[in-house]
Design an enzyme around this catalytic site. Structure first.
Site, PDB file in Angstrom:
ATOM      1  N   SER A  53      46.188  66.094  45.481  1.00 56.45           N
ATOM      2  CA  SER A  53      46.278  67.445  46.029  1.00 56.45           C
ATOM      3  C   SER A  53      44.892  68.042  46.191  1.00 56.45           C
ATOM      4  O   SER A  53      43.989  67.744  45.421  1.00 56.45           O
ATOM      5  CB  SER A  53      47.099  68.327  45.077  1.00 56.45           C
ATOM      6  OG  SER A  53      46.941  69.704  45.395  1.00 56.45           O
TER       7      SER A  53
ATOM      8  N   THR B  52      44.168  70.706  45.330  1.00 57.58           N
ATOM      9  CA  THR B  52      43.950  71.517  44.143  1.00 57.58           C
ATOM     10  C   THR B  52      42.863  70.939  43.248  1.00 57.58           C
ATOM     11  O   THR B  52      42.259  71.633  42.447  1.00 57.58           O
ATOM     12  CB  THR B  52      45.279  71.686  43.367  1.00 57.58           C
ATOM     13  OG1 THR B  52      45.214  72.859  42.573  1.00 57.58           O
ATOM     14  CG2 THR B  52      45.603  70.494  42.521  1.00 57.58           C
TER      15      THR B  52
ATOM     16  N   TYR C 173      48.671  71.934  35.975  1.00 55.68           N
ATOM     17  CA  TYR C 173      49.139  71.064  37.074  1.00 55.68           C
ATOM     18  C   TYR C 173      47.938  70.427  37.760  1.00 55.68           C
ATOM     19  O   TYR C 173      47.880  69.219  37.963  1.00 55.68           O
ATOM     20  CB  TYR C 173      49.965  71.854  38.089  1.00 55.68           C
ATOM     21  CG  TYR C 173      50.056  71.142  39.414  1.00 55.68           C
ATOM     22  CD1 TYR C 173      49.274  71.546  40.493  1.00 55.68           C
ATOM     23  CD2 TYR C 173      50.867  70.025  39.549  1.00 55.68           C
ATOM     24  CE1 TYR C 173      49.308  70.849  41.685  1.00 55.68           C
ATOM     25  CE2 TYR C 173      50.909  69.337  40.748  1.00 55.68           C
ATOM     26  CZ  TYR C 173      50.112  69.757  41.812  1.00 55.68           C
ATOM     27  OH  TYR C 173      50.138  69.060  42.993  1.00 55.68           O
TER      28      TYR C 173
ATOM     29  N   LYS D 161      46.479  66.291  38.134  1.00 51.33           N
ATOM     30  CA  LYS D 161      46.075  65.558  39.334  1.00 51.33           C
ATOM     31  C   LYS D 161      44.642  65.031  39.183  1.00 51.33           C
ATOM     32  O   LYS D 161      44.357  63.882  39.510  1.00 51.33           O
ATOM     33  CB  LYS D 161      46.174  66.448  40.574  1.00 51.33           C
ATOM     34  CG  LYS D 161      47.598  66.799  40.995  1.00 51.33           C
ATOM     35  CD  LYS D 161      48.418  65.569  41.357  1.00 51.33           C
ATOM     36  CE  LYS D 161      49.784  65.945  41.909  1.00 51.33           C
ATOM     37  NZ  LYS D 161      50.634  64.764  42.217  1.00 51.33           N
TER      38      LYS D 161
END
Ligand code: WQD
Length: 339
Positions: free
Chosen positions: A124, A126, A148, A152
């Site tokens: 991601s 992110t 979260y 990743k």
């Protein structure tokens, strides 16, 4: 190829399954159905025109994962399975680390033991963290601002180290920007289990009357109109990026590769709202409220590496995304049927 798709009943996984079958691959889906409804399987079978081989278990179950690989051959794995709600990860960090990291450990261990070396991993944007310059390039350092995001960042690092330990691995780390939209048939799409955290499904539920109005999280950012800017990418373009990465793994010499899957174009909240109004044919009420904690002003990709190395680029427009999202939502006001 015979491809195992973890999380294949989920939003991006289901769209990728349809394209894998259309490309002639043999697909096996493994899904715990923690974040997906079983009724999506029937929709996928109708779209692909054939039965779907689905195994219902959690990849953190090491014995079941090992048993699958011990008894069946796979040429590659596409690993979507994982928890992905930022806010929930802040409330339940241990569950997020256990599930997201544990499922990857279990999967990669079984792959290594049984000689399955091709892996496409769902990462991601992110991982670029809160300070990254735009457009974001794959060689930027990674960090996160929530559990979260850290799962990743950590999974990417684990996979890089696994690839470094054994150069027979072929791993693709795909960094998604903001996946939105739905299959053009309107029969599969995004179906959040609760009130949507993300903008597009929230807009869709306002448009269909499930939610009263959109709350715009701040209009004082340094952007075109003060609202947050993001790189929205159609889920069908995203799925195509996975197929391209899967095929590239057969040719690349690098044990691990990282590719952004984005359009390279930023769209603001109010611009997306206007596009959705064009799609649904009526105005959508909204109210500007305070910024959401953790949000950044702008995020959009430098997509040139994926174009150069995968021969892939996103082609669908924001209006396409809104039209397809609206068709799915208006045909399925309550999402997938229960059961
Ligand atoms: C987009 C913009 C909000 C909702 C998240 C995850 C990220 C990735 C994609 C998994 C922002 C604004 C939103 C609303 C709003 N998921 N907004 N009102 O935050 O860019 O990314 O989803 O990998 O990890 O963080 O997406 O859709 O939540 O927000 O004004 O009700 O819309 O402030 O500017 P985001 P989003």
């Amino acid at each position: 190829m015979r491809v195992l798709v973890s999380g294949g009943a989920g939003y991006i996984g289901s769209h990728t399954v349809v394209q894998l079958v259309a490309a002639g691959h043999e697909v096996v889906v493994v899904d715990s159905f923690a974040n997906a409804k079983p009724s999506v399987v029937g929709r996928l079978e109708a779209l692909t025109g054939r039965p779907l081989d689905v195994r219902s278990f959690d990849l953190t179950d090491v014995d079941k994962t090992e048993h699958l690989f011990a008894h069946e051959p796979f040429d590659a794995v596409i690993h979507f399975a994982g928890f992905k709600a930022v806010g929930e990860s802040v409330e339940k960090p241990l569950e997020y680390y256990e599930n997201n990291l544990g499922s990857t450990f279990s999967l990669v261990r079984a792959m290594r033991r049984h000689g399955v070396a091709k892996l496409v991993f769902s990462s991601s944007a992110t991982v670029y963290g809160a300070q990254a310059p735009v457009p974001m390039r794959e060689d930027l350092p990674t960090s996160a601002t929530n559990p979260y995001g850290w799962t990743k960042v950590m999974q990417e690092q684990v996979l890089r180290d696994v690839a470094a330990s054994d150069p027979t691995w072929r791993i693709a780390l795909l960094r998604y920007f903001n996946p939105v939209g739905a299959h053009a048939s309107g029969t599969i799409g995004e179906d959040p289990s609760d009130i949507p955290n993300n903008l597009m499904p929230y807009l869709a539920q306002v448009a269909v009357g499930r939610l009263e109005k959109l709350l715009v999280y701040g209009d004082d950012y340094d952007t075109v109109d003060g609202t947050g800017v993001r790189d929205y990418i159609h889920v069908e373009d995203l799925a195509a990026g996975h197929i391209a990465a899967l095929h590239q793994l057969g040719d690349t010499r690098a044990p691990v590769s990282t590719w952004n899957l984005g359009t390279g174009t930023g769209t603001s909240v109010l611009q997306l709202l206007a596009a959705f109004e064009r799609a649904c044919g009526h105005t959508l009420p909204y109210e500007v409220v305070a910024r959401r904690a953790g949000d950044i002003a702008a995020s959009y990709a430098d997509p040139t590496r994926a174009e150069a190395e995968l021969g892939w680029r996103a082609t669908r427009t924001v209006d396409d995304m809104c039209a397809d999202s609206w068709r799915w939502q208006s045909q399925n006001p309550r999402g997938y049927p229960e059961g």
